[in-house]
Write a protein that holds these residues in place. Sequence first.
Motif, PDB file in Angstrom:
ATOM      1  N   HIS A  53       0.901  -1.134   0.112  1.00  0.00           N
ATOM      2  CA  HIS A  53      -0.018   0.022   0.123  1.00  0.00           C
ATOM      3  C   HIS A  53       0.906   1.382  -0.048  1.00  0.00           C
ATOM      4  CE1 HIS A  53      -3.556   2.246   0.687  1.00  0.00           C
ATOM      5  NE2 HIS A  53      -2.930   3.005   1.862  1.00  0.00           N
ATOM      6  N   ALA A  54       1.889   1.281   0.935  1.00  0.00           N
ATOM      7  CA  ALA A  54       2.793   2.475   0.807  1.00  0.00           C
ATOM      8  C   ALA A  54       3.549   2.467  -0.509  1.00  0.00           C
ATOM      9  CB  ALA A  54       3.871   2.149   2.043  1.00  0.00           C
ATOM     10  N   LEU A  55       3.739   1.546  -1.187  1.00  0.00           N
ATOM     11  CA  LEU A  55       4.450   1.543  -2.360  1.00  0.00           C
ATOM     12  C   LEU A  55       3.740   2.309  -3.474  1.00  0.00           C
ATOM     13  CD1 LEU A  55       6.796  -1.599  -2.440  1.00  0.00           C
ATOM     14  CD2 LEU A  55       7.444   0.832  -2.215  1.00  0.00           C
ATOM     15  N   THR A  56       2.345   1.814  -3.316  1.00  0.00           N
ATOM     16  CA  THR A  56       1.611   2.242  -4.439  1.00  0.00           C
ATOM     17  C   THR A  56       1.126   3.809  -4.061  1.00  0.00           C
ATOM     18  OG1 THR A  56       0.413   0.102  -4.450  1.00  0.00           O
ATOM     19  CG2 THR A  56      -0.955   2.107  -5.185  1.00  0.00           C
ATOM     20  N   ASN A  57       1.260   4.010  -2.924  1.00  0.00           N
ATOM     21  CA  ASN A  57       0.935   5.574  -2.432  1.00  0.00           C
ATOM     22  C   ASN A  57       2.001   6.534  -2.933  1.00  0.00           C
ATOM     23  OD1 ASN A  57      -1.659   5.064  -1.256  1.00  0.00           O
ATOM     24  ND2 ASN A  57      -0.612   5.214   0.756  1.00  0.00           N
ATOM     25  N   MET A  96       8.367   0.164  -9.283  1.00  0.00           N
ATOM     26  CA  MET A  96       7.424   0.020  -8.624  1.00  0.00           C
ATOM     27  C   MET A  96       6.336  -0.857  -8.603  1.00  0.00           C
ATOM     28  SD  MET A  96       8.204   2.225  -6.035  1.00  0.00           S
ATOM     29  CE  MET A  96       7.149   3.153  -5.157  1.00  0.00           C
ATOM     30  N   GLN A  97       5.958  -0.896  -9.663  1.00  0.00           N
ATOM     31  CA  GLN A  97       4.878  -2.129 -10.115  1.00  0.00           C
ATOM     32  C   GLN A  97       5.389  -3.315  -9.829  1.00  0.00           C
ATOM     33  OE1 GLN A  97       1.723  -1.383 -10.802  1.00  0.00           O
ATOM     34  NE2 GLN A  97       1.610  -3.860 -10.500  1.00  0.00           N
ATOM     35  N   GLN A  98       6.677  -3.692 -10.295  1.00  0.00           N
ATOM     36  CA  GLN A  98       7.425  -5.135  -9.871  1.00  0.00           C
ATOM     37  C   GLN A  98       7.448  -5.129  -8.597  1.00  0.00           C
ATOM     38  OE1 GLN A  98      11.177  -4.872 -12.218  1.00  0.00           O
ATOM     39  NE2 GLN A  98      10.244  -5.009 -14.088  1.00  0.00           N
ATOM     40  N   MET A  99       7.615  -4.348  -7.729  1.00  0.00           N
ATOM     41  CA  MET A  99       7.735  -4.665  -6.513  1.00  0.00           C
ATOM     42  C   MET A  99       6.496  -4.781  -5.661  1.00  0.00           C
ATOM     43  SD  MET A  99      10.588  -1.828  -4.745  1.00  0.00           S
ATOM     44  CE  MET A  99      10.375  -0.383  -5.707  1.00  0.00           C
ATOM     45  N   VAL A 100       5.488  -4.147  -6.083  1.00  0.00           N
ATOM     46  CA  VAL A 100       3.998  -4.369  -5.771  1.00  0.00           C
ATOM     47  C   VAL A 100       3.609  -5.627  -6.125  1.00  0.00           C
ATOM     48  CG1 VAL A 100       1.528  -3.433  -5.931  1.00  0.00           C
ATOM     49  CG2 VAL A 100       3.350  -1.949  -5.508  1.00  0.00           C
TER      50      VAL A 100
END
Length: 125
Positions: free
Chosen positions: A47-51, A73-77
């Motif tokens: 959630h924090a990465l998406t934010n 970021m998308q890969q990490m999420v």
Amino acid sequence: MSSSDILHALLSNTESSRSGANAKIQKLKEAKSKLNRQIDNYEALAHALTNVKTSTSHSAFKGTRREKFDSNMQQMVSALKSEISNHRSNSRRIDVKITQLEMQADSMDNQISNLIEQIAKLVTD
């Protein structure tokens, strides 16, 4: 060896098995608790990465750097969501195993009660 001795041996063996099952149940419950905490941590991080991704200004940060940033970021999420899914699957497996062990422990409790009754009958006869 008398009938009473045999019943006492069976009782002792069954009580030992029940204790082992209860110990396994406790360990599984602890493992599930840790797993659920890890799931919560992963969900919070995703959630924090998406934010961070959505709150980062598109006007000041654009072009290939922005594309790389968004992609990373998308890969990490996605990796976190995959781990969350795996952990949930493992949590369900733990639930099934706990249920099986609890059923075995209940069955052993019934056996123990029956053995105690049989021993009591032998002693009173």
